[in-house]
Design an enzyme around this catalytic site. Structure first.
Site, short mmCIF file in Angstrom:
data_model
loop_
_atom_site.label_atom_id
_atom_site.label_comp_id
_atom_site.label_asym_id
_atom_site.label_seq_id
_atom_site.Cartn_x
_atom_site.Cartn_y
_atom_site.Cartn_z
N MET A 1 1.03 -3.37 12.37
CA MET A 1 0.49 -4.49 13.13
C MET A 1 0.48 -4.25 14.65
O MET A 1 0.48 -5.21 15.42
CB MET A 1 1.28 -5.77 12.81
CG MET A 1 1.25 -6.16 11.35
SD MET A 1 -0.43 -6.40 10.73
CE MET A 1 -0.81 -7.99 11.47
N LYS B 1 4.47 1.38 26.28
CA LYS B 1 3.86 1.80 25.01
C LYS B 1 3.83 3.32 24.88
O LYS B 1 3.98 3.87 23.79
CB LYS B 1 2.45 1.23 24.93
CG LYS B 1 1.76 1.48 23.62
CD LYS B 1 0.64 0.50 23.42
CE LYS B 1 0.09 0.65 22.02
NZ LYS B 1 -0.45 -0.57 21.50
N ASN C 1 0.84 -1.22 0.00
CA ASN C 1 0.00 0.00 0.00
C ASN C 1 0.87 1.25 0.00
O ASN C 1 0.59 2.20 -0.74
CB ASN C 1 -0.94 0.00 1.21
CG ASN C 1 -2.19 -0.81 0.95
OD1 ASN C 1 -3.06 -0.39 0.19
ND2 ASN C 1 -2.26 -2.01 1.54
N HIS D 1 -8.26 -1.71 6.02
CA HIS D 1 -8.48 -3.07 6.53
C HIS D 1 -9.07 -3.93 5.40
O HIS D 1 -9.98 -3.48 4.69
CB HIS D 1 -9.45 -3.02 7.72
CG HIS D 1 -9.72 -4.38 8.29
ND1 HIS D 1 -8.80 -5.04 9.08
CD2 HIS D 1 -10.77 -5.21 8.13
CE1 HIS D 1 -9.29 -6.23 9.40
NE2 HIS D 1 -10.49 -6.36 8.84
C1 GRF Z 1 -3.18 -4.95 3.81
O1 GRF Z 1 -4.00 -6.02 3.43
C2 GRF Z 1 -3.93 -4.00 4.71
O2 GRF Z 1 -5.30 -3.94 4.44
C3 GRF Z 1 -3.74 -4.62 6.07
O3 GRF Z 1 -2.42 -5.10 6.06
C4 GRF Z 1 -2.05 -5.40 4.72
C5 GRF Z 1 -0.79 -4.62 4.47
O4 GRF Z 1 -0.22 -4.93 3.23
N1 GRF Z 1 -4.00 -3.67 7.11
P1 GRF Z 1 0.98 -4.06 2.67
O5 GRF Z 1 2.07 -4.08 3.75
O6 GRF Z 1 0.48 -2.69 2.40
O7 GRF Z 1 1.42 -4.78 1.44
#
Ligand code: GRF
Length: 214
Positions: free
Chosen positions: A95, A70, A18, A114
């Protein structure tokens, strides 16, 4: 008079597809009022950091385990983002659960993508959850981040079919194609149009019918 563009801080943990799509769109001139100013990862080995560097974007990382708690870890991110004049934060495969420190530093200014049509299938392994459940349509959602997991106001969604014989890999790939389009489109709109949050709803003012726009 030239206007200062909105500085976006991207948070990642892994692959960074992304992020790559957003940077490619940025280079193609898609954003008239925004630019990705900095990328940060909680995982120093995230391949996405290298993608950012290849595009000439500062790419930083820190391991949360190196901080006492945190709050201190997130304070570190806030300070880095302030250094880069960030006013909009975009999670792209980040994450970690976003905590109070980041949320209060950027109120209603943190977005996430998401891979499901929320509120269905929040959390991990969303494509697999969709297949297991037997839905015929899934997709992706861009939403504001609040203190829950994938629960904030929805900004945009795209649907894809779930086909017979799909597995996690095939469905995720189909969803990812839409993610790469809708995330940039949404960042563009958020930084170019007027919008506001009313309860669970994020409204673009130009979309509101006259009678409820006041
Ligand atoms: C994507 O599927 C996003 O929707 C989710 O984590 C994944 C990240 O993929 N939150 P990338 O690291 O952008 O390839």
């Amino acid at each position: 008079m030239s206007k200062t563009p909105v500085h976006i801080g991207l948070l990642i943990s892994g692959r960074g597809s992304n992020l790559g799509a957003i940077l490619k769109n940025q280079e193609a001139g898609a954003f008239s009022n925004a630019r990705v100013a900095v990328v940060f990862s909680n995982n120093p080995g995230a391949p996405g950091l290298e993608i950012a560097r290849q595009h000439g974007i500062p790419a930083l990382s820190a391991n949360p385990a190196d901080f006492a708690d945190k709050k201190l870890y997130e304070n570190h991110i806030v300070a880095l983002f302030r250094d880069h004049q960030v006013s909009l934060v975009a999670l792209a495969g980040y994450m970690k659960i976003v905590g109070k420190t980041l949320l209060s530093a950027f109120p209603n200014r943190i977005v996430n993508i998401h891979p499901s049509l929320l509120p269905a299938f929040p959390g991990l392994n969303a494509a697999n959850q969709a297949i297991e459940h037997g839905v015929k349509i899934s997709g992706c959602t861009v939403h504001l981040v609040d203190d829950g997991v994938d629960t904030g106001p929805i900004i945009a969604q795209r649907a894809v079919p779930v086909l017979p014989g799909d597995n996690e890999e095939t469905l995720s790939a189909r969803i990812l194609e839409r993610e790469h389009e809708v995330y940039s489109e949404t960042l563009k709109r958020l930084t170019e149009a007027k919008w506001e949050v009313r309860g669970r709803h994020l409204f673009f003012l130009s979309d509101l019918p006259e009678k409820i726009s006041g």
